[in-house]
Design a protein around this motif. Structure first.
Motif, short mmCIF file in Angstrom:
data_model
loop_
_atom_site.label_atom_id
_atom_site.label_comp_id
_atom_site.label_asym_id
_atom_site.label_seq_id
_atom_site.Cartn_x
_atom_site.Cartn_y
_atom_site.Cartn_z
N PHE A 16 3.50 -0.03 2.60
CA PHE A 16 3.21 -1.30 1.93
C PHE A 16 4.48 -1.91 1.34
O PHE A 16 4.65 -3.14 1.37
N HIS B 89 -0.87 -9.72 2.89
CA HIS B 89 -2.23 -9.17 2.75
C HIS B 89 -2.80 -8.82 4.13
O HIS B 89 -3.41 -7.76 4.31
N LYS C 220 -1.07 -5.65 5.56
CA LYS C 220 -1.56 -4.41 4.95
C LYS C 220 -2.98 -4.08 5.43
O LYS C 220 -3.30 -2.92 5.67
N TYR D 144 -4.37 -3.29 -3.34
CA TYR D 144 -3.02 -3.67 -2.93
C TYR D 144 -2.11 -3.87 -4.14
O TYR D 144 -0.93 -3.50 -4.10
#
Length: 321
Positions: A101, A120, A123, A199
């Protein structure tokens, strides 16, 4: 009730060891087959393979909507617990997730991508959609079960729910929308917040150093030593590198850390070696046939072999598309 034959271990077909990764039941050996010993699953009669054709042609009419909603309420807690487990950033989170990430965040910053939805999406495609959705829809990858059409349909609904939770776009639902989207429509905003919070929590964790990453990957490799075909995996990596040889070599040339490690030169040296040519520092040739069978030599070529700079055209000859 009826009996169906125990399924084959298809997920571990690429493994070289004798132990299965997705089965805890005994493995049928040659001696057992010769003696007529076979393993069976005990399943409901309507889930038997003989009735698959009939089930595939059946649809759920509106009369079963009440039962569908009550069933959803029964499994709601289990779905919530599952999503909470996989979307929690704690000490049990593998360091590879944090490292990956951070790599995606650095890539978006390096390319001047200001839209947070891009990172986003990266990921989501790397972990929830690529990994968890695959296991939700295919539990037979890790468990020795007989996945019936009914179970497959139910798991597809849960997988679709996770996919909608990872999406950043709003879906307008109406009376003509499919039932698998309507079932968890009210829960999607909550699940979407869980994904965003996951996240954010991963981004706030301490960075994973290269040493920590190497130690974690080494421990993972040792725990599965002898279970996978390393040479086949390396071959697939080289095929991918050959497809994008110009981009890979350019990235290795411009990265300071890669320049320090001379990774571009080593990568091109491997391509020359696989092609059967000589390099300045490595005299002698190794054919592609010997590479795929001599594991020790291939490891030395990949990890320790220095070499001179070659043009990227050799990649195209060594690995034709």
């Amino acid at each position: 009730m009826s009996l169906v034959t125990k399924q084959n271990d298809s997920f571990s077909s690429n493994c070289t060891g004798n132990n299965s990764l997705n089965s805890v039941s005994p493995i049928v050996g040659h001696y057992d087959v010769e003696q007529g010993l076979r393993y069976w699953h005990l399943v409901k009669y309507q889930d038997d393979q003989s009735n698959i054709k009939d089930y595939n042609h059946k649809s759920i009419p509106e009369i079963f909507l009440t039962r569908l909603l009550s069933t959803k309420g029964t499994v709601q807690k289990f779905v919530d617990d599952f999503l909470t487990t996989i979307l929690t950033a704690n000490e049990r989170l593998p360091p590879a997730v944090k490292w990956l990430f951070d790599l995606l965040d650095e890539a978006s910053a390096a390319h001047g991508i200001l839209d947070p939805e891009v990172a986003h999406a990266w990921k989501s495609n790397s972990l929830p959609l690529r990994f968890w959705v695959n296991f939700i829809k295919n539990p037979d990858f890790v468990l020795d079960i007989q996945k019936t059409p009914v179970v497959d349909s139910c798991l597809s609904v849960i997988a679709q729910t996770l996919m909608d939770a990872c999406s950043t776009s709003e879906h307008r639902l109406g009376k003509d929308s499919p039932s698998n989207k309507l079932l968890f429509a009210k829960d999607i905003p909550t699940y979407r917040k869980m994904v965003n919070r996951f996240y954010q929590d991963v981004a706030s964790l301490p960075p994973v150093t290269d040493q920590e990453m190497c130690v974690a990957m080494q421990a993972l490799s040792m725990s599965h030593n002898g279970e996978f075909d390393i040479i086949s995996a390396l071959r697939e990596l080289y095929v991918y590198a050959a497809k994008y040889n110009d981009q890979v070599l350019e990235a290795l040339d411009t990265d300071p850390y890669c320049q320090k490690m001379h990774l571009a030169e080593k990568l091109e040296t491997v391509a020359c070696t696989l092609e059967g040519e000589e390099t300045r520092r490595f005299r002698g040739t190794v054919s592609i046939e010997s590479y795929t069978t001599m594991e020790d030599q291939s490891r030395k070529l990949v990890i320790n072999l220095p070499g001179s700079r070659r043009t990227s055209r050799r990649w195209k000859r060594a690995f034709p598309k």
